[in-house]
Design an enzyme around this catalytic site. Structure first.
Site, short mmCIF file in Angstrom:
data_model
loop_
_atom_site.label_atom_id
_atom_site.label_comp_id
_atom_site.label_asym_id
_atom_site.label_seq_id
_atom_site.Cartn_x
_atom_site.Cartn_y
_atom_site.Cartn_z
CG PHE A 8 -1.82 1.30 1.13
CD1 PHE A 8 -2.98 1.30 0.38
CD2 PHE A 8 -1.42 2.47 1.75
CE1 PHE A 8 -3.75 2.46 0.28
CE2 PHE A 8 -2.19 3.63 1.64
CZ PHE A 8 -3.35 3.62 0.90
CG ASP A 31 5.72 4.06 1.90
OD1 ASP A 31 5.69 4.80 2.91
OD2 ASP A 31 4.76 3.94 1.12
CE LYS A 39 -1.05 7.21 6.66
NZ LYS A 39 -0.66 6.17 5.73
#
Ligand code: PLP
Length: 410
Positions: free
Chosen positions: A150, A235, A264
């Site tokens: 993802f 990531d 985030k």
């Protein structure tokens, strides 16, 4: 009297949800709670009911809701200046990229806004590096990605997703990606050729269900990428910045990738802030005019990012996530065989496979909500617990007790 109040409260909740149903695109299926405020690990809904937030906005709220240090940094900057564009310099960007590069042990930072933008930016940087440094023939670059990945929702990123609901009907897809099984170093090595410019992976796969690869996997990826001259892009948008008990999940196995992708928590739950972080031999391939963002590197984002970096530079959030993570792990493992099939994770980040006879992940989350705990399923019968790192040990233990009660009742 309290019955009247409860009815009015239910009406308030219902009307907010109805407005969203009618006028917000239906690309989410939220739990039926309408949050109005938050403080630390707790949020309060429009009816005044409190919930322990065990999702923390997918780790964007690692440092808690309304964190006073981060709010002060944001407020101070709001009163000065919030946006200049990169057409001019601003007095927050220089310090921000210097401090973030130091935290990551790299030379340079490319500031962006959302996580997906950081991933997209890294894909562009890796391709340019491939053509200009590695000598890949024009238009031939490929990037190796992982099954179950993802990395966000843009058209290029969903082109290499294997989640049908994320990609069906959104083609035509961007070419230039090859998928290999996650955790399989031999398959990765076999997929790399002279035109491979990068390997892109999550050091722990978040949305796939908090999948932790074998301990020798990331070191093997590092060795393969070095030997075959491909950039190792980690990531760390969800796994990074304290969540796993370390600054980066890669630190847990002493691996240093060529490129970190951050997002985030970098924005402290206040503004979207993301970044590509790498050495000058990689990020230095970008020249003026080749990439940009109106909001990337804005002074408000940079000021908040600086406050986040300075908190992480103390090592305290990481230590706290490590300590509380041990407590969480021990409590959850005690539930194995009592409605829990398996527990995975690192630090304050747990993926919990629920025995399907107890209900779907969604149903378990609905029952947790009734008991005052907000959590999210990843898929099927897996739920994740990732409360803000500022959560108290007492509250954390209470949350696991609520899960236990839900499983006993089921
Ligand atoms: C959330 C996430 C992204 C995308 O971030 P957005 O800010 O939602 O675009 C990318 N990679 C990982 C690992 C993520 O968890």
């Amino acid at each position: 009297m309290s019955e009247v109040r409860n009815t009015m409260a239910a009406q308030a909740t219902g009307s907010y949800i109805a407005q969203e149903d009618r006028h917000a695109a239906h690309n989410y299926h939220p739990l039926p709670v309408v949050v109005a405020s938050g403080d630390g690990a707790w949020v309060t809904d429009v009816d005044g009911k409190r919930y322990l937030d065990c999702l923390a906005a997918y780790s964007a709220v690692n440092f808690g809701h309304s964190n006073p240090v981060l709010l002060d940094a944001a407020r101070a900057q709001l009163d000065r200046i919030t946006l200049t564009s990169r057409a001019f310099h601003n007095d927050q960007l220089g310090p921000f990229v210097t401090e973030l590069a130091a935290l990551a042990g790299k030379d340079m930072v490319l500031p962006m806004n959302t996580g997906a933008e950081a991933v997209e930016s890294a894909i562009k940087v890796a391709r340019a590096w491939g053509y200009r440094v590695k000598g890949v023939p024009d238009g031939e670059a490929n990037i190796v990605v992982m099954a179950g990945n993802f990395h966000g929702r843009t058209t290029t990123i969903i082109s290499f997703s294997d989640d049908e609901s994320a990609r069906a009907d959104f083609g035509p897809y961007t070419p230039g990606f090859r998928t290999v099984p996650y955790g399989d170093a031999a398959a990765l090595e076999a997929a790399i050729d002279d035109h491979t410019v990068a390997v892109l992976l999550e050091p722990i796969q978040g949305e796939a269900g908090i999948i932790v690869p074998p301990a020798d996997y990331l070191p093997a990826v590092r060795e393969i990428c070095t030997r075959l001259r491909a950039l190792f892009i980690a990531d760390e948008i969800q796994s990074g910045l304290g969540r796993t008990g370390a600054t980066f999940a890669c630190d847990l196995v002493d691996v240093v990738p060529d490129v970190y992708l951050l997002g985030k928590a970098l924005g402290g739950g206040i503004v979207p802030v993301s970044a590509v972080v790498a050495d000058a031999d990689v990020l230095g391939v970008l020249h003026a005019g080749e990439h940009g963002s109106t909001f990337g590197g804005n002074p408000l984002a940079a000021a908040v990012g600086r406050a986040v970096v300075s908190m992480l530079a103390t090592g305290e959030p990481q230590a706290r996530a490590r300590e509380l993570g041990g407590v969480l792990r021990e409590r959850l493992e005690a539930l194995i065989g009592h409605g829990v099939v398996a527990v995975r994770g690192a630090g304050l980040w747990a993926g919990i496979d629920i025995d399907p006879v107890k209900g779907t992940g969604r149903e378990i989350c609905e029952r947790l909500m009734e008991r005052g705990v907000l959590a999210k399923d990843t898929h099927g019968s897996t739920i994740r617990l990732a409360p803000p790192i500022v959560v108290s040990e007492e509250d954390l233990v209470w949350a696991v007790e609520q899960l236990e009660a839900v499983l006993v009742d089921a």
